[in-house]
Motif scaffolding. Structure first.
Motif, PDB file in Angstrom:
ATOM      1  N   ASN A  10       0.825  -1.213   0.000  1.00  0.00           N
ATOM      2  CA  ASN A  10       0.000   0.000   0.000  1.00  0.00           C
ATOM      3  C   ASN A  10       0.861   1.266   0.000  1.00  0.00           C
ATOM      4  OD1 ASN A  10      -2.433  -1.386  -0.075  1.00  0.00           O
ATOM      5  ND2 ASN A  10      -2.683  -1.365   2.150  1.00  0.00           N
ATOM      6  N   GLN A  11       1.964   1.256   0.749  1.00  0.00           N
ATOM      7  CA  GLN A  11       2.860   2.413   0.815  1.00  0.00           C
ATOM      8  C   GLN A  11       3.487   2.690  -0.547  1.00  0.00           C
ATOM      9  OE1 GLN A  11       6.245   1.948   3.531  1.00  0.00           O
ATOM     10  NE2 GLN A  11       7.464   3.126   2.080  1.00  0.00           N
ATOM     11  N   VAL A  12       4.037   1.661  -1.192  1.00  0.00           N
ATOM     12  CA  VAL A  12       4.694   1.851  -2.483  1.00  0.00           C
ATOM     13  C   VAL A  12       3.670   2.248  -3.542  1.00  0.00           C
ATOM     14  CG1 VAL A  12       6.139   0.768  -4.257  1.00  0.00           C
ATOM     15  CG2 VAL A  12       6.539   0.243  -1.844  1.00  0.00           C
ATOM     16  N   SER A  13       2.489   1.664  -3.475  1.00  0.00           N
ATOM     17  CA  SER A  13       1.426   1.999  -4.412  1.00  0.00           C
ATOM     18  C   SER A  13       0.979   3.452  -4.248  1.00  0.00           C
ATOM     19  CB  SER A  13       0.244   1.046  -4.208  1.00  0.00           C
ATOM     20  OG  SER A  13      -0.732   1.237  -5.195  1.00  0.00           O
ATOM     21  N   ARG A  21       5.777  10.097 -12.831  1.00  0.00           N
ATOM     22  CA  ARG A  21       5.889   8.990 -13.791  1.00  0.00           C
ATOM     23  C   ARG A  21       4.822   7.919 -13.575  1.00  0.00           C
ATOM     24  NH1 ARG A  21      11.626   6.646 -13.647  1.00  0.00           N
ATOM     25  NH2 ARG A  21      11.192   5.960 -15.775  1.00  0.00           N
ATOM     26  N   LYS A  22       4.014   8.057 -12.538  1.00  0.00           N
ATOM     27  CA  LYS A  22       2.953   7.109 -12.196  1.00  0.00           C
ATOM     28  C   LYS A  22       3.492   5.714 -11.897  1.00  0.00           C
ATOM     29  CE  LYS A  22      -0.459   9.596 -14.902  1.00  0.00           C
ATOM     30  NZ  LYS A  22      -1.382   9.553 -15.994  1.00  0.00           N
ATOM     31  N   ARG A  23       4.707   5.668 -11.328  1.00  0.00           N
ATOM     32  CA  ARG A  23       5.268   4.402 -10.902  1.00  0.00           C
ATOM     33  C   ARG A  23       6.326   4.648  -9.829  1.00  0.00           C
ATOM     34  NH1 ARG A  23       7.508   4.215 -16.569  1.00  0.00           N
ATOM     35  NH2 ARG A  23       9.746   4.474 -16.424  1.00  0.00           N
ATOM     36  N   LYS A  24       6.564   3.574  -9.060  1.00  0.00           N
ATOM     37  CA  LYS A  24       7.540   3.662  -7.978  1.00  0.00           C
ATOM     38  C   LYS A  24       8.076   2.266  -7.720  1.00  0.00           C
ATOM     39  CE  LYS A  24       9.577   5.586  -4.392  1.00  0.00           C
ATOM     40  NZ  LYS A  24      10.655   6.515  -4.528  1.00  0.00           N
ATOM     41  N   ASN A  25       9.387   2.175  -7.526  1.00  0.00           N
ATOM     42  CA  ASN A  25       9.915   0.881  -7.131  1.00  0.00           C
ATOM     43  C   ASN A  25      10.489   0.952  -5.717  1.00  0.00           C
ATOM     44  OD1 ASN A  25      12.187   2.354  -8.206  1.00  0.00           O
ATOM     45  ND2 ASN A  25      13.315   0.443  -8.288  1.00  0.00           N
ATOM     46  N   TYR A  26      10.537  -0.205  -5.096  1.00  0.00           N
ATOM     47  CA  TYR A  26      11.061  -0.366  -3.761  1.00  0.00           C
ATOM     48  C   TYR A  26      12.073  -1.496  -3.836  1.00  0.00           C
ATOM     49  CZ  TYR A  26      11.263  -1.373   1.232  1.00  0.00           C
ATOM     50  OH  TYR A  26      11.686  -1.578   2.516  1.00  0.00           O
ATOM     51  N   PHE A  63       8.653 -11.026 -13.728  1.00  0.00           N
ATOM     52  CA  PHE A  63       7.614 -10.207 -13.105  1.00  0.00           C
ATOM     53  C   PHE A  63       6.552 -11.136 -12.528  1.00  0.00           C
ATOM     54  CE2 PHE A  63       8.818  -7.836 -17.063  1.00  0.00           C
ATOM     55  CZ  PHE A  63       9.575  -6.853 -16.454  1.00  0.00           C
ATOM     56  N   ILE A  64       6.194 -10.929 -11.273  1.00  0.00           N
ATOM     57  CA  ILE A  64       5.104 -11.672 -10.639  1.00  0.00           C
ATOM     58  C   ILE A  64       4.164 -10.638 -10.033  1.00  0.00           C
ATOM     59  CG2 ILE A  64       4.467 -13.328  -8.845  1.00  0.00           C
ATOM     60  CD1 ILE A  64       7.330 -14.490  -9.172  1.00  0.00           C
ATOM     61  N   VAL A  65       2.935 -10.599 -10.529  1.00  0.00           N
ATOM     62  CA  VAL A  65       1.972  -9.597 -10.060  1.00  0.00           C
ATOM     63  C   VAL A  65       1.409 -10.021  -8.707  1.00  0.00           C
ATOM     64  CG1 VAL A  65      -0.238  -8.483 -10.536  1.00  0.00           C
ATOM     65  CG2 VAL A  65       1.429  -8.758 -12.371  1.00  0.00           C
ATOM     66  N   LEU A  66       1.486  -9.103  -7.762  1.00  0.00           N
ATOM     67  CA  LEU A  66       0.948  -9.332  -6.418  1.00  0.00           C
ATOM     68  C   LEU A  66      -0.467  -8.785  -6.275  1.00  0.00           C
ATOM     69  CD1 LEU A  66       4.145  -8.363  -4.385  1.00  0.00           C
ATOM     70  CD2 LEU A  66       3.402 -10.647  -5.114  1.00  0.00           C
ATOM     71  N   ARG A  67      -0.742  -7.702  -7.010  1.00  0.00           N
ATOM     72  CA  ARG A  67      -2.067  -7.082  -6.944  1.00  0.00           C
ATOM     73  C   ARG A  67      -2.312  -6.325  -8.245  1.00  0.00           C
ATOM     74  NH1 ARG A  67      -2.949  -2.906  -2.232  1.00  0.00           N
ATOM     75  NH2 ARG A  67      -1.748  -1.551  -3.587  1.00  0.00           N
ATOM     76  N   ILE A 107       2.426  -2.919 -19.007  1.00  0.00           N
ATOM     77  CA  ILE A 107       1.397  -1.881 -19.040  1.00  0.00           C
ATOM     78  C   ILE A 107       0.442  -2.114 -17.871  1.00  0.00           C
ATOM     79  CG2 ILE A 107      -0.488  -0.883 -20.389  1.00  0.00           C
ATOM     80  CD1 ILE A 107       0.976  -2.092 -22.897  1.00  0.00           C
ATOM     81  N   SER A 108       0.272  -1.099 -17.038  1.00  0.00           N
ATOM     82  CA  SER A 108      -0.659  -1.181 -15.922  1.00  0.00           C
ATOM     83  C   SER A 108      -2.081  -0.982 -16.439  1.00  0.00           C
ATOM     84  CB  SER A 108      -0.337  -0.104 -14.890  1.00  0.00           C
ATOM     85  OG  SER A 108      -1.318  -0.113 -13.873  1.00  0.00           O
ATOM     86  N   LEU A 109      -2.967  -1.858 -16.039  1.00  0.00           N
ATOM     87  CA  LEU A 109      -4.358  -1.779 -16.504  1.00  0.00           C
ATOM     88  C   LEU A 109      -5.336  -1.309 -15.437  1.00  0.00           C
ATOM     89  CD1 LEU A 109      -4.465  -5.020 -18.676  1.00  0.00           C
ATOM     90  CD2 LEU A 109      -4.066  -2.658 -19.425  1.00  0.00           C
ATOM     91  N   VAL A 110      -4.965  -1.415 -14.174  1.00  0.00           N
ATOM     92  CA  VAL A 110      -5.855  -0.950 -13.101  1.00  0.00           C
ATOM     93  C   VAL A 110      -5.035  -0.250 -12.021  1.00  0.00           C
ATOM     94  CG1 VAL A 110      -7.606  -2.739 -13.482  1.00  0.00           C
ATOM     95  CG2 VAL A 110      -5.789  -3.137 -11.811  1.00  0.00           C
ATOM     96  N   GLU A 111      -5.681   0.662 -11.311  1.00  0.00           N
ATOM     97  CA  GLU A 111      -5.029   1.362 -10.209  1.00  0.00           C
ATOM     98  C   GLU A 111      -4.572   0.364  -9.149  1.00  0.00           C
ATOM     99  OE1 GLU A 111      -7.303   4.518  -8.493  1.00  0.00           O
ATOM    100  OE2 GLU A 111      -7.622   5.498 -10.434  1.00  0.00           O
ATOM    101  N   GLY A 112      -3.466   0.678  -8.526  1.00  0.00           N
ATOM    102  CA  GLY A 112      -2.973  -0.147  -7.425  1.00  0.00           C
ATOM    103  C   GLY A 112      -2.220  -1.396  -7.856  1.00  0.00           C
ATOM    104  N   SER A 113      -1.884  -1.494  -9.146  1.00  0.00           N
ATOM    105  CA  SER A 113      -1.151  -2.680  -9.608  1.00  0.00           C
ATOM    106  C   SER A 113       0.280  -2.639  -9.085  1.00  0.00           C
ATOM    107  CB  SER A 113      -1.129  -2.741 -11.133  1.00  0.00           C
ATOM    108  OG  SER A 113      -2.425  -2.973 -11.642  1.00  0.00           O
ATOM    109  N   ILE A 114       0.744  -3.803  -8.670  1.00  0.00           N
ATOM    110  CA  ILE A 114       2.113  -3.899  -8.150  1.00  0.00           C
ATOM    111  C   ILE A 114       2.658  -5.287  -8.427  1.00  0.00           C
ATOM    112  CG2 ILE A 114       1.394  -4.508  -5.812  1.00  0.00           C
ATOM    113  CD1 ILE A 114       3.708  -2.593  -4.842  1.00  0.00           C
ATOM    114  N   PHE A 115       3.899  -5.323  -8.864  1.00  0.00           N
ATOM    115  CA  PHE A 115       4.511  -6.619  -9.132  1.00  0.00           C
ATOM    116  C   PHE A 115       5.888  -6.708  -8.502  1.00  0.00           C
ATOM    117  CE2 PHE A 115       5.331  -3.977 -12.920  1.00  0.00           C
ATOM    118  CZ  PHE A 115       6.690  -4.129 -13.140  1.00  0.00           C
ATOM    119  N   TYR A 116       6.289  -7.949  -8.262  1.00  0.00           N
ATOM    120  CA  TYR A 116       7.629  -8.251  -7.773  1.00  0.00           C
ATOM    121  C   TYR A 116       8.482  -8.517  -8.997  1.00  0.00           C
ATOM    122  CZ  TYR A 116      11.393 -10.540  -5.187  1.00  0.00           C
ATOM    123  OH  TYR A 116      12.602 -10.874  -4.646  1.00  0.00           O
TER     124      TYR A 116
END
Length: 150
Positions: A10-13, A21-26, A63-67, A107-116
């Motif tokens: 949630n924090q990184v999202s 840039r509408k993205r952030k990595n941790y 890439f593994i999508v978590l959410r 390409i992100s398709l929905v808000e809150g998408s995050i992958f490892y």
């Protein structure tokens, strides 16, 4: 032990949502010199990851999508779509592994998408990515239209 929790996701999202840039990595790796880089990538709709490949030095990437939902696309050397996968844990499509020397984007398709993401290191700005000459650069006026077409 470094923990991947809902609070961290949630924090990184949240940081991605307010990023220009509408993205952030941790990063989980401690140094850019490490031979394996591991990170969370939060991506919001509208972020543009210019198609690129990793060669000279060759690097694999996973890439593994978590959410959320992310579209992974690979391309031919001339920019034609070679393959794609809608990565959505709700459908059982969890991730992809991209071989070195493969043109690709996400390409992100929905808000809150995050992958490892896991990728070979070390990271050096001058040779980390070879950007596709047939795709607009990040920030170019043509980039949003190109992203929409994909």
């Amino acid at each position: 032990m470094k923990k991947i929790t809902l609070e961290l996701i949630n924090q990184v999202s949240a940081e991605a949502k307010v990023s220009a840039r509408k993205r952030k990595n941790y990063n989980f790796h401690e140094s850019m010199d490490e031979t394996l880089h591991r990170m969370l990538n939060a991506v919001e709709p509208g972020t543009y990851v210019r198609p690129h490949k990793h060669e000279l030095p060759d690097k694999a990437e996973s890439f593994i999508v978590l959410r959320g939902k992310v579209l992974s696309v690979t391309f031919t050397n001339t920019g034609e779509i070679l393959d794609c996968m809608l990565i959505d844990p709700q459908t059982g499509n969890f991730g992809v592994d991209i071989a070195p020397r493969t043109w690709h984007t996400v390409i992100s398709l929905v808000e809150g998408s995050i992958f490892y993401e896991a990728k070979d290191g070390p990271w050096q700005a001058f040779n980390d990515k070879n950007f596709a000459p047939w795709a607009p650069a990040e920030g170019d006026a043509d980039a949003p239209e190109y992203l929409e077409k994909l």
